[in-house]
Design a protein around this motif. Structure first.
Motif, short mmCIF file in Angstrom:
data_model
loop_
_atom_site.label_atom_id
_atom_site.label_comp_id
_atom_site.label_asym_id
_atom_site.label_seq_id
_atom_site.Cartn_x
_atom_site.Cartn_y
_atom_site.Cartn_z
N GLU A 68 0.34 -0.23 -4.87
CA GLU A 68 -0.88 0.54 -5.09
C GLU A 68 -0.57 1.78 -5.92
N SER A 75 -3.60 3.26 0.85
CA SER A 75 -3.91 2.14 1.74
C SER A 75 -2.74 1.82 2.67
N ASN A 76 -3.03 1.03 3.72
CA ASN A 76 -2.01 0.60 4.67
C ASN A 76 -0.90 -0.19 3.97
N GLY A 127 -1.65 -3.66 2.60
CA GLY A 127 -2.88 -3.82 1.83
C GLY A 127 -3.95 -4.61 2.57
N ALA A 180 -7.65 -5.36 1.39
CA ALA A 180 -7.78 -5.37 -0.08
C ALA A 180 -8.43 -6.68 -0.52
N GLY A 208 0.82 -1.20 0.00
CA GLY A 208 0.00 0.00 0.00
C GLY A 208 0.85 1.26 0.00
N TRP A 259 -8.35 -1.89 -3.56
CA TRP A 259 -7.58 -1.45 -2.41
C TRP A 259 -8.49 -0.84 -1.36
N PRO A 260 -8.11 -0.89 -0.07
CA PRO A 260 -8.92 -0.28 0.99
C PRO A 260 -9.17 1.22 0.78
N SER A 261 -8.28 1.89 0.07
CA SER A 261 -8.44 3.33 -0.19
C SER A 261 -9.55 3.61 -1.20
#
Length: 185
Positions: free
Chosen positions: A183, A104-105, A108, A111, A95, A162-164
């Motif tokens: 990412e 993201s972290n 990831g 994700a 990430g 991705w979490p973002s």
């Protein structure tokens, strides 16, 4: 790795009674009941196949033949998966938080990854995994995503959510490799 691409996951509280797969019989052979505390999975020897570690914490062990309790430092079991002729891919997410403090972290975690292939018969197949943390009692599986792909020689597409909120797509990716994916900005 399972030929059907389904990654076997360990239960949240160890393996309990442990059995070994007998591939020519389609059955399992009993090994031990000593693996109660913790189980984790990951590719320990970097060959693309998922291996397992199981353990008990320190404490007394019941010695059935002598009918006594003996002190123990805890048992550790390691199962190394033998190399097979099937294809695989391991995806390692990075990430942007670890790179430039955005996105993201670092690992990831959270994700979701879709791996799309075509079988020898021309049928489409989709494999899905999420990067997770804290997957077992007092242990954790690898955050690398290991996919068993059967006889496939090429991944048609990898889609990463991705979490973002960023969506990333990779096309025509070779199998039998560890692939690090960063990412995008």
């Amino acid at each position: 790795k399972a030929e059907d691409g389904i990654r076997d996951r360990s239960p949240s509280r160890g393996l309990g009674d442990v059995y070994k797969r007998q591939p020519d019989m389609g059955a399992f052979e009993y090994i031990t009941e000593d693996c109660e505390e913790s189980t984790l999975s990951g590719d320990l020897n970097n060959d693309g196949y998922v291996d397992l570690i199981g353990t008990n914490s320190s404490g007394p062990v019941w010695d059935v033949p002598g009918k006594t309790v003996i002190p123990s430092e805890g048992t550790i079991f390691v199962w190394i998966n033998k190399e097979k002729p099937n294809s695989w891919i391991t995806i390692i997410l990075k990430g942007r938080m670890a790179i430039d403090g955005t996105g993201s972290n670092a690992d990831g975690i959270g994700a979701r990854v879709y791996v799309k292939t075509t079988t020898e018969n021309g049928d489409p197949k989709v494999y899905v995994q999420e990067v997770r943390a804290g997957s077992s009692y007092i242990s954790m599986d690898s955050v690398d995503l290991e996919f068993g792909l059967g006889k496939t020689s090429m991944v048609d597409e990898i889609e990463i959510l991705w979490p973002s909120g960023t969506k990333q797509t990779l096309k025509r990716v070779a199998t039998n490799q560890k692939l690090e994916v960063i990412e995008p900005k």
